[in-house]
Design a protein around this motif. Structure first.
Motif, mmCIF file in Angstrom:
data_model
loop_
_atom_site.group_PDB
_atom_site.id
_atom_site.type_symbol
_atom_site.label_atom_id
_atom_site.label_comp_id
_atom_site.label_asym_id
_atom_site.label_seq_id
_atom_site.Cartn_x
_atom_site.Cartn_y
_atom_site.Cartn_z
ATOM 1 N N SER A 30 -1.795 56.986 -50.247
ATOM 2 C CA SER A 30 -1.858 55.931 -51.502
ATOM 3 C C SER A 30 -1.948 54.552 -51.067
ATOM 4 O O SER A 30 -1.149 53.700 -51.277
ATOM 5 N N PRO A 31 -3.293 54.485 -50.864
ATOM 6 C CA PRO A 31 -3.498 52.859 -50.239
ATOM 7 C C PRO A 31 -3.484 52.040 -51.538
ATOM 8 O O PRO A 31 -3.578 52.305 -52.461
ATOM 9 N N ASP A 32 -3.527 50.778 -50.834
ATOM 10 C CA ASP A 32 -3.692 49.666 -52.235
ATOM 11 C C ASP A 32 -5.107 49.533 -52.830
ATOM 12 O O ASP A 32 -5.913 50.230 -52.172
ATOM 13 N N GLN A 33 -5.244 48.831 -53.567
ATOM 14 C CA GLN A 33 -6.506 48.675 -54.498
ATOM 15 C C GLN A 33 -7.667 48.194 -53.706
ATOM 16 O O GLN A 33 -8.782 48.676 -53.547
ATOM 17 N N LEU A 34 -7.316 47.109 -52.512
ATOM 18 C CA LEU A 34 -8.493 46.536 -51.550
ATOM 19 C C LEU A 34 -9.170 47.955 -50.771
ATOM 20 O O LEU A 34 -10.195 48.000 -50.639
ATOM 21 N N THR A 35 -8.030 48.690 -50.375
ATOM 22 C CA THR A 35 -8.489 49.577 -49.447
ATOM 23 C C THR A 35 -9.324 50.610 -50.273
ATOM 24 O O THR A 35 -10.277 51.343 -49.790
ATOM 25 N N LEU A 36 -8.828 51.158 -51.225
ATOM 26 C CA LEU A 36 -9.701 52.108 -52.160
ATOM 27 C C LEU A 36 -10.891 51.327 -52.509
ATOM 28 O O LEU A 36 -11.869 52.141 -52.467
ATOM 29 N N ASN A 37 -11.021 50.126 -52.686
ATOM 30 C CA ASN A 37 -12.386 49.427 -53.089
ATOM 31 C C ASN A 37 -13.327 49.660 -51.750
ATOM 32 O O ASN A 37 -14.436 50.082 -51.860
#
Length: 126
Positions: A30-37
């Motif tokens: 469940s990574p943060d948005q920056l990591t998802l990007n």
């Protein structure tokens, strides 16, 4: 660099395996948005890189008439892909999710394009 049909299939398998790794990591961490990007960008880049490799191989190994026909098709596809990426991100213009949506769409469409070209010219994937 891709120098044979078996290279194409091998690179496809590696790219698909990396995509599955990324998807599993996203589910488990469940990574943060920056990591998802960043993951979406990586997926897009790796499929795009494979597409370019396949394209280079095709340019060297297909008949000129066939290549000209597929070039037109490819140009239309690129325009469509870019428009889809833009419109996916448009709802989140300037927002944290915009890159993920744009690159995610680009990755999905590019993967589909890679599979279409491989299946059409180099035998079935998987």
């Amino acid at each position: 660099a891709i120098s044979s049909v078996s290279d194409i299939h091998e690179m496809y398998d590696k790219t698909l395996a990396r995509q599955r790794e990324i998807e599993n990591t996203i589910v488990s961490d469940s990574p943060d948005q920056l990591t998802l990007n960043q993951y979406a960008f990586e997926e897009y880049q790796m499929w795009d890189s494979l597409l370019n490799g396949i394209w280079g191989y095709m340019a060297e190994n297909l008949e000129e008439a066939e290549m000209n026909e597929i070039r037109q098709d490819q140009k239309a596809w690129i325009k469509e892909k870019e428009a889809s990426m833009k419109s996916e991100g448009a709802n989140f213009e300037g927002g944290a999710m915009q890159p993920m949506l744009e690159y995610g769409t680009g990755a999905r469409l590019t993967k589909e394009r890679v599979e279409l070209l491989i299946n059409r010219f180099f035998g079935p994937t998987e």
